[in-house]
Design a protein around this motif. Structure first.
Motif, mmCIF file in Angstrom:
data_model
loop_
_atom_site.group_PDB
_atom_site.id
_atom_site.type_symbol
_atom_site.label_atom_id
_atom_site.label_comp_id
_atom_site.label_asym_id
_atom_site.label_seq_id
_atom_site.Cartn_x
_atom_site.Cartn_y
_atom_site.Cartn_z
ATOM 1 N N LEU A 24 0.833 -1.196 0.000
ATOM 2 C CA LEU A 24 0.000 0.000 0.000
ATOM 3 C C LEU A 24 0.871 1.251 0.000
ATOM 4 N N LEU A 25 1.881 1.284 0.860
ATOM 5 C CA LEU A 25 2.773 2.444 0.916
ATOM 6 C C LEU A 25 3.556 2.596 -0.384
ATOM 7 N N ALA A 26 3.993 1.472 -0.955
ATOM 8 C CA ALA A 26 4.731 1.532 -2.217
ATOM 9 C C ALA A 26 3.841 2.053 -3.339
ATOM 10 N N THR A 27 2.571 1.695 -3.315
ATOM 11 C CA THR A 27 1.634 2.188 -4.327
ATOM 12 C C THR A 27 1.436 3.698 -4.198
ATOM 13 N N ILE A 28 1.418 4.190 -2.975
ATOM 14 C CA ILE A 28 1.318 5.640 -2.766
ATOM 15 C C ILE A 28 2.540 6.345 -3.343
ATOM 16 N N TYR A 29 3.733 5.829 -3.051
ATOM 17 C CA TYR A 29 4.951 6.442 -3.575
ATOM 18 C C TYR A 29 5.003 6.372 -5.099
ATOM 19 N N GLU A 30 4.608 5.244 -5.648
ATOM 20 C CA GLU A 30 4.653 5.098 -7.109
ATOM 21 C C GLU A 30 3.635 6.007 -7.786
ATOM 22 N N SER A 31 2.470 6.177 -7.178
ATOM 23 C CA SER A 31 1.471 7.102 -7.733
ATOM 24 C C SER A 31 1.999 8.529 -7.730
ATOM 25 N N ALA A 32 2.689 8.896 -6.653
ATOM 26 C CA ALA A 32 3.271 10.240 -6.581
ATOM 27 C C ALA A 32 4.415 10.401 -7.570
ATOM 28 N N ARG A 33 5.125 9.322 -7.863
ATOM 29 C CA ARG A 33 6.240 9.408 -8.808
ATOM 30 C C ARG A 33 5.753 9.550 -10.243
ATOM 31 N N VAL A 34 4.832 8.679 -10.637
ATOM 32 C CA VAL A 34 4.388 8.647 -12.036
ATOM 33 C C VAL A 34 3.627 9.915 -12.408
ATOM 34 N N MET A 35 2.828 10.428 -11.491
ATOM 35 C CA MET A 35 2.031 11.615 -11.797
ATOM 36 C C MET A 35 2.128 12.601 -10.630
ATOM 37 N N PRO A 36 3.130 13.474 -10.638
ATOM 38 C CA PRO A 36 3.293 14.437 -9.546
ATOM 39 C C PRO A 36 2.160 15.448 -9.515
ATOM 40 N N ALA A 37 2.049 16.154 -8.381
ATOM 41 C CA ALA A 37 0.946 17.100 -8.200
ATOM 42 C C ALA A 37 1.050 18.291 -9.134
ATOM 43 N N GLY A 38 2.249 18.643 -9.562
ATOM 44 C CA GLY A 38 2.441 19.780 -10.456
ATOM 45 C C GLY A 38 3.510 19.493 -11.477
ATOM 46 N N PRO A 39 3.527 20.206 -12.605
ATOM 47 C CA PRO A 39 4.503 19.928 -13.658
ATOM 48 C C PRO A 39 5.907 20.397 -13.332
ATOM 49 N N LEU A 40 6.040 21.425 -12.464
ATOM 50 C CA LEU A 40 7.341 22.012 -12.180
ATOM 51 C C LEU A 40 7.544 22.183 -10.680
ATOM 52 N N LEU A 41 8.759 21.937 -10.231
ATOM 53 C CA LEU A 41 9.184 22.282 -8.879
ATOM 54 C C LEU A 41 9.977 23.570 -8.997
ATOM 55 N N GLN A 42 9.523 24.640 -8.385
ATOM 56 C CA GLN A 42 10.077 25.975 -8.610
ATOM 57 C C GLN A 42 10.846 26.467 -7.388
ATOM 58 N N ARG A 43 11.970 27.094 -7.657
ATOM 59 C CA ARG A 43 12.765 27.737 -6.623
ATOM 60 C C ARG A 43 13.352 29.027 -7.189
#
Length: 559
Positions: free
Chosen positions: A383-402
């Protein structure tokens, strides 16, 4: 005296006064002209210095940017025309393939964007570039008023973020199994009621789940009993949706009626937040409880000095800051958590075999527990691995900005990024790169976050409900898995990294896992017949990320 002599003296005095008056007038006129000329010269010198300084900074920016590889600018206005016609992620993908791991794009003659794809350089950049874009801070302040958690300058938020992270990780992480269970009861009741319509929209469901989960975790039972939670959720999303649009104006658009309507919505949201905080404070005072009582985080974690109801009503600056922190945290939490829940739901309905294995894992993990109402997610690695993989394949946003607002950023690779340049990490490219994730980087595979452990023997006391899933259980008994630490891979960035990393990562993963452990135990999630999925990530470059809008069906299991 001789009358004639008197007449002559009078005439001479009169002429002297007239001459003196004329000289005075001439002096004042000359003085005024001198003052005006001095003011004009000072203004001219100041404007010339200001423009020369701006021109010097512009030439310095151009000179530094020339040393960074990237496609040549098609016009004086940079790549703006290209980006308006083509997806930014696609442009960055083509640029990285041709120019390497660090590339530049000109958004305007004085706005430089630098994209980094190499994980090790990304890690270094995120440690050094601690600021966020000024537009982001301006949008947060416009929508949620003053906030000491999401300001652009890292110096303004460092101490507050550290104290909140300490509170979350030490004092409240252990309660993540309690509060989401109550939130799940509310969510399931609403889902069961809405299922009479036949299906449920995945976007709205994910958003509501995230909002309920966060609200119940932060404010405890008070939030679940609050009659205005639905209105608050709708208003929060409305305010956040248009924040970047109104913040993009260099001058406050006081001449637009839409702006004042937006400000009224912000004020209503603030009033509702104050009402919720007051309800929590009243509940605590009524039950004679300390702020650290086991009732959820409540508002005390955000009111740094354990502010009482009277202090909330009297100390306006602290009240505004606390409300701003609560509103901005709720929005950012709903954005990331809602996106993660949405991705999980979509992956489970498109990979039913993974959903069945997680269900079997939940049943096995809960077997033998004294309190079966509290799932122990640490015993559910898939279950935890599925959460991490879901976050990896489709992140919440297209860019991480700094951004580095004050100083130039010097990287070990030799590249110098000018101060004020927009630094971005193309999340979809980095988290699906073959060099970091293998040949199957573009495929959904939760087992990449699992490692095999020693074999375990079957339990002789297996009941009939578990035996019904004998095939899945045989596989799981033959090979037991252990969860890997996803943060050891520098290319895993759904929660950011460095000084501005999400301080709620463990808390969110724990809460979402608890939510799905309870959800999948009772329901099987299916895609409505005829509904289409869209597996492409949203590339909307805005403060609010769009969710997928597929229709889902929650079928109750026959346990």
């Amino acid at each position: 005296m001789n009358p004639f002599l008197c007449f002559v003296l009078q005439a001479w005095n009169l002429s002297s006064c007239q001459v003196s008056s004329m000289e005075t007038s001439r002096f004042l006129r000359d003085y005024a002209v001198w003052e005006i000329n001095a003011f004009l010269w000072i203004s001219l010198i100041s404007i010339t210095y200001f423009l020369s300084y701006k021109l010097f900074k512009l030439f310095k920016l151009w000179n530094q940017a020339c040393k960074i590889p990237g496609p040549p600018s098609p016009s004086f206005y940079g790549h703006f025309t290209t980006l308006s016609k083509q997806n930014l992620t696609e442009v960055l993908s083509d640029s990285h393939e041709e120019y390497g791991s660090i590339v530049k794009l000109w958004l305007s003659p004085k706005q430089l964007l630098v994209s980094i794809k190499e994980p090790e350089i990304i890690k270094e950049m995120l440690l050094k570039a601690k600021d966020k874009l000024p537009l982001t801070g301006k949008a947060v302040n416009l929508a949620f008023r003053r906030s000491t958690l999401f300001a652009s300058s890292f110096d303004k938020v460092e101490s507050r973020r550290e104290s909140l992270a300490s509170e979350l990780n030490v004092r409240f992480l252990d309660r993540a199994n309690l509060i989401p269970t109550k939130a799940v009861d509310r969510i399931m009741a609403e889902l069961h009621q809405n299922m009479t319509k036949g299906s449920i929209n995945c976007k709205m469901t994910s958003q509501h789940m995230a909002f309920t989960l966060l609200g119940a975790t932060i404010f405890g039972d008070t939030f679940l009993a609050w009659s205005k939670s639905t209105i608050y959720e709708e208003l929060l999303m409305m305010v956040a949706k248009d924040a970047c649009f109104w913040a993009s104006y260099s001058v406050i658009p006081f001449w637009k009626q839409g702006f004042w309507r937006y400000r009224r919505l912000c004020t209503e949201l603030k009033w509702l937040t104050q009402d919720l905080v007051q309800q929590c404070s009243k509940y605590r005072q009524y039950h004679h409880m300390e702020p650290s009582a086991n009732l959820g985080m409540e508002a005390g974690i955000f009111l740094q000095d354990n502010i009482s109801l009277q202090e909330i009503n009297g100390r306006h600056n602290v009240r505004d800051e606390s409300c701003g922190n609560i509103m901005s945290l709720l929005f950012h939490g709903c954005l990331t958590t809602g996106g993660l829940i949405n991705n999980m739901l979509m992956r489970l309905v498109t990979h039913p075999e993974i959903q069945h294995k997680i269900y079997s894992e939940i049943i096995m993990a809960k077997k033998g527990l004294e309190d079966k109402a509290q799932p122990v997610v640490e015993k559910m690695p898939l279950l935890l691995a599925t959460i991490y993989e879901s976050a990896r394949v489709m992140p919440a946003g297209p860019l991480l900005q700094r951004c580095s607002l004050k100083h130039d950023l010097r990287l070990k690779s030799g590249v110098i990024v000018p101060a004020g340049a927009i630094l971005v990490v193309p999340m979809q490219l980095v988290q699906t790169d073959d060099s970091s994730w293998g040949n199957d980087a573009g495929k959904f595979n939760p087992y990449r976050f699992l490692s095999k452990a020693e074999k375990t023997s079957a339990s002789p006391n297996m009941d009939a409900s578990i035996a019904g899933h004998s095939e899945e259980l045989k596989e799981q008994r033959k090979c037991t898995f252990v969860l890997k630490d996803p943060n050891k891979n520098p290319a895993f960035l759904p929660f950011g990294s460095g000084a501005r990393a999400c301080f709620c990562q463990k808390f969110i993963v724990q809460g979402v896992a608890t939510l799905f452990a309870s959800l999948l135990e009772e329901y099987e999630v299916r895609l409505r017949s005829g509904s289409k999925t869209n597996s492409k990530p949203s590339t909307n470059y805005s403060m609010s990320q769009d969710f997928l809008s597929s229709e889902l069906v929650f079928a109750r299991r026959n346990n």
